[in-house]
Scaffold this motif. Structure first.
Motif, PDB file in Angstrom:
ATOM      1  N   ARG A  91       0.820  -1.219   0.000  1.00  0.00           N
ATOM      2  CA  ARG A  91       0.000   0.000   0.000  1.00  0.00           C
ATOM      3  C   ARG A  91       0.852   1.266   0.000  1.00  0.00           C
ATOM      4  N   GLU A  92       2.111   1.150   0.409  1.00  0.00           N
ATOM      5  CA  GLU A  92       3.027   2.296   0.368  1.00  0.00           C
ATOM      6  C   GLU A  92       3.445   2.611  -1.065  1.00  0.00           C
ATOM      7  N   TRP A  93       3.412   1.588  -1.932  1.00  0.00           N
ATOM      8  CA  TRP A  93       3.990   1.722  -3.261  1.00  0.00           C
ATOM      9  C   TRP A  93       2.976   1.648  -4.387  1.00  0.00           C
ATOM     10  N   PHE A  94       1.875   0.921  -4.153  1.00  0.00           N
ATOM     11  CA  PHE A  94       0.914   0.650  -5.228  1.00  0.00           C
ATOM     12  C   PHE A  94      -0.483   1.096  -4.840  1.00  0.00           C
ATOM     13  N   ALA A  95      -1.226   1.574  -5.823  1.00  0.00           N
ATOM     14  CA  ALA A  95      -2.621   1.964  -5.609  1.00  0.00           C
ATOM     15  C   ALA A  95      -3.462   0.715  -5.368  1.00  0.00           C
ATOM     16  N   LYS A  96      -4.476   0.864  -4.557  1.00  0.00           N
ATOM     17  CA  LYS A  96      -5.400  -0.252  -4.338  1.00  0.00           C
ATOM     18  C   LYS A  96      -6.142  -0.514  -5.644  1.00  0.00           C
ATOM     19  N   ALA A  97      -6.146  -1.758  -6.053  1.00  0.00           N
ATOM     20  CA  ALA A  97      -6.767  -2.124  -7.329  1.00  0.00           C
ATOM     21  C   ALA A  97      -8.290  -2.144  -7.196  1.00  0.00           C
ATOM     22  N   ALA A  98      -8.951  -1.593  -8.184  1.00  0.00           N
ATOM     23  CA  ALA A  98     -10.414  -1.623  -8.215  1.00  0.00           C
ATOM     24  C   ALA A  98     -10.912  -2.997  -8.648  1.00  0.00           C
ATOM     25  N   ASP A  99     -10.138  -3.667  -9.492  1.00  0.00           N
ATOM     26  CA  ASP A  99     -10.475  -4.993  -9.997  1.00  0.00           C
ATOM     27  C   ASP A  99      -9.425  -5.989  -9.523  1.00  0.00           C
ATOM     28  N   MET A 100      -9.576  -7.214  -9.962  1.00  0.00           N
ATOM     29  CA  MET A 100      -8.565  -8.223  -9.667  1.00  0.00           C
ATOM     30  C   MET A 100      -7.231  -7.780 -10.281  1.00  0.00           C
ATOM     31  N   HIS A 101      -6.167  -7.990  -9.566  1.00  0.00           N
ATOM     32  CA  HIS A 101      -4.847  -7.587 -10.040  1.00  0.00           C
ATOM     33  C   HIS A 101      -3.950  -8.791 -10.308  1.00  0.00           C
ATOM     34  N   MET A 102      -4.440  -9.981  -9.942  1.00  0.00           N
ATOM     35  CA  MET A 102      -3.669 -11.196 -10.169  1.00  0.00           C
ATOM     36  C   MET A 102      -4.569 -12.240 -10.795  1.00  0.00           C
ATOM     37  N   VAL A 103      -4.020 -12.958 -11.757  1.00  0.00           N
ATOM     38  CA  VAL A 103      -4.771 -14.031 -12.408  1.00  0.00           C
ATOM     39  C   VAL A 103      -3.867 -15.253 -12.558  1.00  0.00           C
ATOM     40  N   LEU A 104      -4.473 -16.413 -12.407  1.00  0.00           N
ATOM     41  CA  LEU A 104      -3.788 -17.689 -12.571  1.00  0.00           C
ATOM     42  C   LEU A 104      -4.473 -18.469 -13.680  1.00  0.00           C
ATOM     43  N   TRP A 105      -3.705 -19.273 -14.414  1.00  0.00           N
ATOM     44  CA  TRP A 105      -4.267 -20.182 -15.409  1.00  0.00           C
ATOM     45  C   TRP A 105      -3.244 -21.256 -15.726  1.00  0.00           C
ATOM     46  N   TRP A 106      -3.747 -22.405 -16.141  1.00  0.00           N
ATOM     47  CA  TRP A 106      -2.879 -23.538 -16.468  1.00  0.00           C
ATOM     48  C   TRP A 106      -2.416 -23.458 -17.915  1.00  0.00           C
ATOM     49  N   VAL A 107      -1.145 -23.794 -18.113  1.00  0.00           N
ATOM     50  CA  VAL A 107      -0.558 -23.820 -19.457  1.00  0.00           C
ATOM     51  C   VAL A 107       0.154 -25.159 -19.652  1.00  0.00           C
ATOM     52  N   PRO A 108       0.288 -25.603 -20.880  1.00  0.00           N
ATOM     53  CA  PRO A 108       1.063 -26.826 -21.121  1.00  0.00           C
ATOM     54  C   PRO A 108       2.510 -26.629 -20.668  1.00  0.00           C
ATOM     55  N   ALA A 109       3.106 -27.679 -20.129  1.00  0.00           N
ATOM     56  CA  ALA A 109       4.515 -27.607 -19.719  1.00  0.00           C
ATOM     57  C   ALA A 109       5.353 -27.103 -20.886  1.00  0.00           C
ATOM     58  N   GLY A 110       6.217 -26.150 -20.591  1.00  0.00           N
ATOM     59  CA  GLY A 110       7.088 -25.575 -21.611  1.00  0.00           C
ATOM     60  C   GLY A 110       6.535 -24.315 -22.264  1.00  0.00           C
ATOM     61  N   HIS A 111       5.247 -24.041 -22.092  1.00  0.00           N
ATOM     62  CA  HIS A 111       4.661 -22.830 -22.684  1.00  0.00           C
ATOM     63  C   HIS A 111       5.082 -21.612 -21.874  1.00  0.00           C
ATOM     64  N   ARG A 112       5.450 -20.550 -22.556  1.00  0.00           N
ATOM     65  CA  ARG A 112       5.808 -19.287 -21.917  1.00  0.00           C
ATOM     66  C   ARG A 112       4.817 -18.234 -22.394  1.00  0.00           C
TER      67      ARG A 112
END
Length: 157
Positions: A91-112
């Motif tokens: 909170r000292e460095w970043f504004a509070k996000a109005a929406d989600m700020h982090m997302v996760l999803w599965w990728v095939p091994a080796g995908h970047r």
């Protein structure tokens, strides 16, 4: 399958400002910690100090994009390592996000994943809520698309 994650944060001040000095001073340490953490696979390598981790067209929105062997490995790094000490000061460095700020999803091994893919996943999560295509730790899915249930983060996590 491996777990991709995108985290975005809007800076409260320019990256070279005194307000962000403590954050910038810890960047190399925290990145190195991630890279030697169990389950770490890959991270987008840029440098916030040089603007290479800012979102396209938005220099005040910095990004972190990485791939992990499992959700447990990423969770342990984020909430059970020295990374947590940085999180407590966000909170000292970043504004509070109005929406989600982090997302996760599965990728095939080796995908970047690229930035466009990652930002699309975040937009998907914000537009439609958690699904196997885009989710959070609180409403996670396994690599087969099955819900893992809601996880409530405690102060010890």
């Amino acid at each position: 399958m491996q777990l991709a994650q995108l985290n975005v944060a809007r800076l409260l001040a320019p990256i070279d400002s005194p307000q962000l000095a403590d954050f910038v001073a810890r960047l190399d340490e925290i990145n190195a910690l991630a890279e030697r953490s169990p389950g770490f696979v890959w991270r987008f390598e840029g440098d916030a100090r040089e603007g290479s981790t800012s979102a396209p067209g938005d220099a005040d929105l910095i990004i972190n994009l990485s791939v992990w062997a499992s959700s447990e490995a990423l969770f342990d790094y984020v909430y059970r390592s020295a990374h947590k000490s940085v999180m407590t000061r966000r909170r000292e460095w970043f504004a509070k996000a109005a929406d989600m700020h982090m997302v996760l999803w599965w990728v095939p091994a080796g995908h970047r994943p690229g930035m466009a893919e990652a930002m699309a996943r975040l937009a998907e999560l914000n537009a439609n809520g958690a699904s196997p295509a885009a989710f959070s730790f609180r409403e996670a899915f396994d690599a087969e698309g099955q819900p893992l249930g809601r996880r409530v983060l405690t102060t010890t996590e």
